[in-house]
Design a protein around this motif. Sequence first.
Motif, PDB file in Angstrom:
ATOM      1  N   TYR A 119      -5.217  -2.812  -1.734  1.00 39.74           N
ATOM      2  CA  TYR A 119      -4.334  -3.750  -0.836  1.00 39.74           C
ATOM      3  C   TYR A 119      -4.070  -4.863  -1.408  1.00 39.74           C
ATOM      4  CZ  TYR A 119      -4.826  -0.378   2.817  1.00 39.74           C
ATOM      5  OH  TYR A 119      -4.568   1.050   3.677  1.00 39.74           O
ATOM      6  N   GLU A 120      -2.771  -5.260  -1.858  1.00 38.50           N
ATOM      7  CA  GLU A 120      -2.616  -6.451  -2.450  1.00 38.50           C
ATOM      8  C   GLU A 120      -2.574  -7.401  -1.186  1.00 38.50           C
ATOM      9  OE1 GLU A 120       1.159  -6.154  -4.572  1.00 38.50           O
ATOM     10  OE2 GLU A 120       0.356  -4.614  -5.774  1.00 38.50           O
ATOM     11  N   VAL A 121      -2.940  -8.584  -1.198  1.00 36.81           N
ATOM     12  CA  VAL A 121      -3.052  -9.667  -0.259  1.00 36.81           C
ATOM     13  C   VAL A 121      -1.911 -10.703  -0.814  1.00 36.81           C
ATOM     14  CG1 VAL A 121      -4.210 -11.210   1.115  1.00 36.81           C
ATOM     15  CG2 VAL A 121      -5.297  -9.029   0.264  1.00 36.81           C
ATOM     16  N   GLN A 122      -0.980 -11.014   0.086  1.00 36.44           N
ATOM     17  CA  GLN A 122       0.042 -11.960  -0.290  1.00 36.44           C
ATOM     18  C   GLN A 122       0.251 -13.081   0.788  1.00 36.44           C
ATOM     19  OE1 GLN A 122       3.361  -9.270  -0.906  1.00 36.44           O
ATOM     20  NE2 GLN A 122       2.655  -8.246  -2.740  1.00 36.44           N
ATOM     21  N   LEU A 123       0.689 -14.218   0.351  1.00 36.07           N
ATOM     22  CA  LEU A 123       1.041 -15.166   1.355  1.00 36.07           C
ATOM     23  C   LEU A 123       2.456 -15.042   1.587  1.00 36.07           C
ATOM     24  CD1 LEU A 123      -0.376 -18.597   0.624  1.00 36.07           C
ATOM     25  CD2 LEU A 123      -0.804 -17.051   2.660  1.00 36.07           C
ATOM     26  N   GLU A 124       3.122 -15.330   2.786  1.00 38.06           N
ATOM     27  CA  GLU A 124       4.412 -15.171   3.038  1.00 38.06           C
ATOM     28  C   GLU A 124       5.093 -16.316   3.487  1.00 38.06           C
ATOM     29  OE1 GLU A 124       6.744 -11.420   4.459  1.00 38.06           O
ATOM     30  OE2 GLU A 124       6.866 -12.835   6.108  1.00 38.06           O
ATOM     31  N   GLY A 125       5.957 -16.768   2.991  1.00 38.47           N
ATOM     32  CA  GLY A 125       6.666 -18.227   3.204  1.00 38.47           C
ATOM     33  C   GLY A 125       7.868 -17.890   4.231  1.00 38.47           C
ATOM     34  N   ARG A 126       8.515 -19.126   4.517  1.00 33.32           N
ATOM     35  CA  ARG A 126       9.644 -19.049   5.220  1.00 33.32           C
ATOM     36  C   ARG A 126      10.911 -18.137   4.491  1.00 33.32           C
ATOM     37  NH1 ARG A 126       8.355 -21.318   9.765  1.00 33.32           N
ATOM     38  NH2 ARG A 126       7.218 -23.281   9.878  1.00 33.32           N
ATOM     39  N   GLY A 127      11.548 -17.582   5.161  1.00 42.96           N
ATOM     40  CA  GLY A 127      12.755 -16.804   4.230  1.00 42.96           C
ATOM     41  C   GLY A 127      11.976 -15.635   3.644  1.00 42.96           C
ATOM     42  N   GLY A 128      10.689 -14.897   3.896  1.00 42.75           N
ATOM     43  CA  GLY A 128      10.441 -13.888   3.548  1.00 42.75           C
ATOM     44  C   GLY A 128       9.712 -13.960   2.032  1.00 42.75           C
ATOM     45  N   ALA A 175       1.650 -23.606  -3.437  1.00 45.47           N
ATOM     46  CA  ALA A 175       2.474 -24.278  -4.002  1.00 45.47           C
ATOM     47  C   ALA A 175       3.741 -23.431  -4.585  1.00 45.47           C
ATOM     48  CB  ALA A 175       1.756 -24.655  -5.550  1.00 45.47           C
ATOM     49  N   GLN A 176       3.841 -22.274  -4.987  1.00 47.81           N
ATOM     50  CA  GLN A 176       4.532 -21.437  -4.937  1.00 47.81           C
ATOM     51  C   GLN A 176       5.592 -21.387  -3.765  1.00 47.81           C
ATOM     52  OE1 GLN A 176       3.586 -17.397  -6.588  1.00 47.81           O
ATOM     53  NE2 GLN A 176       2.135 -18.294  -8.065  1.00 47.81           N
ATOM     54  N   LEU A 177       5.181 -21.273  -2.753  1.00 49.29           N
ATOM     55  CA  LEU A 177       5.892 -21.169  -1.467  1.00 49.29           C
ATOM     56  C   LEU A 177       6.482 -22.419  -0.853  1.00 49.29           C
ATOM     57  CD1 LEU A 177       3.882 -18.294   0.199  1.00 49.29           C
ATOM     58  CD2 LEU A 177       6.061 -18.496  -1.172  1.00 49.29           C
ATOM     59  N   GLY A 178       6.115 -23.806  -1.738  1.00 49.12           N
ATOM     60  CA  GLY A 178       6.714 -24.975  -1.121  1.00 49.12           C
ATOM     61  C   GLY A 178       5.740 -25.666  -0.242  1.00 49.12           C
ATOM     62  N   GLY A 179       4.366 -25.090  -0.208  1.00 54.09           N
ATOM     63  CA  GLY A 179       3.445 -25.832   0.679  1.00 54.09           C
ATOM     64  C   GLY A 179       3.453 -25.249   1.995  1.00 54.09           C
ATOM     65  N   GLU A 180       3.846 -24.275   2.502  1.00 53.48           N
ATOM     66  CA  GLU A 180       4.060 -23.641   3.780  1.00 53.48           C
ATOM     67  C   GLU A 180       4.055 -22.102   3.633  1.00 53.48           C
ATOM     68  OE1 GLU A 180       6.072 -25.019   7.351  1.00 53.48           O
ATOM     69  OE2 GLU A 180       6.757 -26.828   6.278  1.00 53.48           O
ATOM     70  N   ALA A 181       3.106 -21.720   4.595  1.00 53.56           N
ATOM     71  CA  ALA A 181       3.141 -20.117   4.757  1.00 53.56           C
ATOM     72  C   ALA A 181       3.169 -19.692   6.146  1.00 53.56           C
ATOM     73  CB  ALA A 181       1.885 -19.342   3.958  1.00 53.56           C
ATOM     74  N   VAL A 182       3.664 -18.714   6.686  1.00 51.50           N
ATOM     75  CA  VAL A 182       3.711 -17.950   7.902  1.00 51.50           C
ATOM     76  C   VAL A 182       2.856 -16.798   8.169  1.00 51.50           C
ATOM     77  CG1 VAL A 182       5.970 -19.377   8.133  1.00 51.50           C
ATOM     78  CG2 VAL A 182       5.943 -17.019   7.399  1.00 51.50           C
ATOM     79  N   ALA A 183       2.460 -16.262   7.128  1.00 51.64           N
ATOM     80  CA  ALA A 183       1.655 -14.812   7.344  1.00 51.64           C
ATOM     81  C   ALA A 183       1.109 -14.414   5.990  1.00 51.64           C
ATOM     82  CB  ALA A 183       2.871 -13.779   7.662  1.00 51.64           C
ATOM     83  N   VAL A 184      -0.025 -13.620   6.152  1.00 55.80           N
ATOM     84  CA  VAL A 184      -0.705 -12.969   5.292  1.00 55.80           C
ATOM     85  C   VAL A 184      -0.161 -11.647   5.280  1.00 55.80           C
ATOM     86  CG1 VAL A 184      -2.993 -12.384   4.034  1.00 55.80           C
ATOM     87  CG2 VAL A 184      -2.370 -14.453   5.108  1.00 55.80           C
ATOM     88  N   VAL A 185       0.296 -10.948   3.987  1.00 59.35           N
ATOM     89  CA  VAL A 185       0.820  -9.760   4.191  1.00 59.35           C
ATOM     90  C   VAL A 185      -0.128  -8.798   3.397  1.00 59.35           C
ATOM     91  CG1 VAL A 185       2.702  -8.107   3.298  1.00 59.35           C
ATOM     92  CG2 VAL A 185       3.102 -10.546   4.331  1.00 59.35           C
ATOM     93  N   PHE A 186      -0.395  -7.598   3.955  1.00 59.50           N
ATOM     94  CA  PHE A 186      -1.388  -6.924   3.188  1.00 59.50           C
ATOM     95  C   PHE A 186      -0.263  -5.311   2.727  1.00 59.50           C
ATOM     96  CE2 PHE A 186      -3.626  -8.861   6.028  1.00 59.50           C
ATOM     97  CZ  PHE A 186      -4.891  -9.289   5.424  1.00 59.50           C
ATOM     98  N   VAL A 187      -0.444  -5.278   1.167  1.00 60.25           N
ATOM     99  CA  VAL A 187       0.813  -4.346   0.747  1.00 60.25           C
ATOM    100  C   VAL A 187      -0.366  -3.155   0.246  1.00 60.25           C
ATOM    101  CG1 VAL A 187       2.597  -3.693  -0.483  1.00 60.25           C
ATOM    102  CG2 VAL A 187       2.408  -5.913   0.499  1.00 60.25           C
TER     103      VAL A 187
END
Length: 154
Positions: A69-78, A114-126
């Motif tokens: 499972y890849e673990v990813q941060l999701e920022g605003r706008g997906g 940092a890649q998401l501009g300093g904010e994240a709204v979710a952790v995504v498991f793929v």
Amino acid sequence: MRGVTIAMLGAALTAAAAGCAAAGARAAAESTLLGAGATAVPLAIGRGNGRPIVIVEGVAADAPPRTLYEVQLEGRGGRRAALGTISFFNESGYGGDGSSAPAARHFDATEALAQLGGEAVAVVFVPSSGVTGVAARPDPAAHARVGRVRVERR
């Protein structure tokens, strides 16, 4: 000294079993099942002091899910940024009932954030096969799941 009757013992055992069942139901309700597609768990990460560490608690499965499972941060706008990978390979916790003991995984989120501009709204498991172009096929009977997802600043 009063004697303990069979009825009293039975009532005590019934109450104890109900308490255990309720605790199990709470644990199941606090878990998020990882499916065949992307699974998002809401999370708020804002600015603050210290390195942001994403902690995924309650990582468990009833049997090997046969996928990563890849673990990813999701920022605003997906938009997404990679945090790391969860693997169930060689888990030592699968017992006679096939389940693994819940574990926690820690991910340094500094770069991803940092890649998401300093904010994240979710952790995504793929689900991932680990090989580009090869589809992941998680075993649905594995019931791979995660519990609470949180952030600590260290």
